[in-house]
Structure formats: C-alpha cells, structure tokens
Design an enzyme around this catalytic site. Structure first.
Site, PDB file in Angstrom:
ATOM      1  N   HIS A  37       0.826  -1.209   0.000  1.00  0.00           N
ATOM      2  CA  HIS A  37       0.000   0.000   0.000  1.00  0.00           C
ATOM      3  C   HIS A  37       0.862   1.262   0.000  1.00  0.00           C
ATOM      4  O   HIS A  37       2.046   1.242   0.380  1.00  0.00           O
ATOM      5  CB  HIS A  37      -0.914   0.010   1.233  1.00  0.00           C
ATOM      6  N   GLU A 126      -2.616  -7.242   6.798  1.00  0.00           N
ATOM      7  CA  GLU A 126      -1.359  -7.008   7.500  1.00  0.00           C
ATOM      8  C   GLU A 126      -1.191  -8.001   8.647  1.00  0.00           C
ATOM      9  O   GLU A 126      -2.167  -8.574   9.142  1.00  0.00           O
ATOM     10  CB  GLU A 126      -1.351  -5.565   8.047  1.00  0.00           C
TER      11      GLU A 126
END
Length: 280
Positions: A37, A126
């Site tokens: 990201h 994550e």
C-alpha cells in the site's frame, strides 16, 4: 509397519514417477504484480496505531499520489506490451482501508472494460500486531523481535510471521488452483494490493525461500510494484512444470527488494532424478 517397509514407501524411482503439473485448462496470467500500500498515516506517525484500528488507517496525501503514480506506471507497462492486447487487470485486495485506497488509485489509471474483477481477500491483510497498540510496549516488543527472529516472534494478542505465512499458503493454494482451472485469460495481469510483510511472505511461499532467506529481505518501498513475469520460452514444455515455476521476478523488481539474490528470484521444485532445473 516395519521401519524397512516405511523406508521403501519413500523411495519412488524416476521411472515410476510420471506426474505432470500442467492441466489442459490451465492458462497462465501474463503477470502477477504485488503492491505494498501507499504511504499511510501509520507509516509517518506510529502513534496512529494507538487511536485508530489498524484496519482503518488511511493513506496520506502522499500515499494517494503514490498509488496514482503506480497506476500510471502499470498502465504504461501493460500498454507497451504489444503481444498482450486487449489485456485484462484482476485485483486481489487486502480488506484494510489503506490497501483498498491504493487499489482504487491504481484502478483509476485503467479503462473500466480492462478491469475483469476485484476480490477482497482477508488472508492478504497485515500482520496482526494486537488491537489498539501501546506505543512504549510495542517499541520494546519490536526490539525483542530483533533478538528472537522476525519470522517466529509472535506479538502478544497478535501474530507471528509464521502465522501470516500459514494463511498466505492457503491463499496461494486457492489462487494457483484458480489459475490451473483456467479461470484467468493468458492476457490477464493480476494485481495484489497488500502490505510489506505479507508481500514478502507471499514471495517466500511462492519461491520456497528458507526462513534465513526471508529474514534478510527488507520491505519494498510504499506503492512500489513487485512483478512476477510469466516465462514465455517456446522451448519449455509447460505441462512439465508447476505453475509457480513458470514465473520469475523481473530485474527491476529485484532492485526493490534489498537482500534478494538471483537464485531467490525463481522457483525450482525438485521432483526426482528426471527433473532438470531451469537454466534461465
């Protein structure tokens, strides 16, 4: 069963081993693009994790600009591949907000009819560091992780790198089965919007790195595409090789992964004396 009989079961001669990986329906996507990201508020201020759920942390203004630029880079790369028209783009995305915002920034670079699908995959999320994080305690835990080892260290109320590896293994198994079942066209570019550690563990699983090899790889920069290219060599009988063996990291992507070596940029699955490793 006697130990001698058990040992005999593990010895399969090359003459009797004739497994073929390829399926008649299998179509290999042109590329698999992994994207960490863009810059998030957690990247610039770690105290953000003490007041915002990790899954809800957003991109900064710079992070949005990075995602937009990545989209332009990928559009240019795909457009210039004249062997691949019309091409398709398929997205797998982490459910975390910063990953979705990155995917959206990239997707805006493409015409709507070029995007063949978007699938949210929680397994791409994550590493779980715990819920709302205590800043001073987390600093101590990260220091402890350096001594214990990044792969095996489990954060209290969270995950270890090994835990993430296990769920990434499940994701990759599903993805490879979809590829082998012919669910994607050969002109498809798969884009996975995920996170730094998750991205590295995807590569570890895909290329079968050892724990020691994983430990020396650093996260790529925010929003930097890491590209696995399909190996289009007419001399290769693709029916002989596993799907993972038919991709390799691009030379440019290797520059974005500090600590990687040439041998780590491809996968060779040894299946017996009859198998000849790639010379590419």
């Amino acid at each position: 069963m006697d130990a001698e009989d058990l040992e005999r079961l593990t010895r399969v001669s090359s003459d009797s081993f004739a497994y073929s990986y390829g399926q008649s329906a299998r179509k290999l996507p042109k590329r698999i693009v992994l994207v960490r990201h863009g810059e998030s508020y957690g990247n610039v201020d770690e105290s953000e994790y003490t007041r915002t759920p990790d899954s809800q942390i957003r991109l900064t203004t710079n992070g949005h600009a990075q995602a937009t630029e990545t989209g332009k880079q990928l559009r240019k790369l795909f457009d210039e591949d004249f062997s691949l028209h019309p091409y398709r783009v398929f997205f797998y995305i982490s459910p975390y907000r910063r990953s979705k915002e990155t995917a959206l920034g990239i997707a805006r670079a493409f015409d709507d009819d070029a995007i063949s699908g978007v699938r949210e995959e929680p397994q791409l999320r994550e590493q779980d560091f715990g819920n709302f994080q205590d800043a001073s305690r987390k600093k101590l835990e990260k220091r402890e992780r350096q001594y214990f080892g990044r792969f095996f260290y489990r954060f209290p109320d969270g995950e270890s790198g090994a835990d993430v590896f296990d769920r990434i293994t499940i994701f990759e198994d599903h993805m490879v089965r979809d590829i082998d079942a012919g669910r994607f066209d050969e002109n498809t570019n798969m884009v996975l919007c995920t996170h730094g550690l998750t991205l590295r563990l995807f590569l570890m699983r895909w290329f079968h790195w050892t724990v020691a090899e994983y430990e020396r790889i650093a996260n790529p920069a925010n929003s930097t595409p890491i590209i696995l290219e399909r190996i289009d060599d007419p001399t290769v009988n693709k029916g002989t090789f596993h799907t993972k063996e038919l991709y390799r990291l691009s030379a440019e992507s290797m520059k974005g992964l500090r600590g990687i070596s040439d041998v780590m940029a491809r996968c060779v699955l040894y299946t017996g004396p009859h198998t000849t490793p790639f010379a590419w």
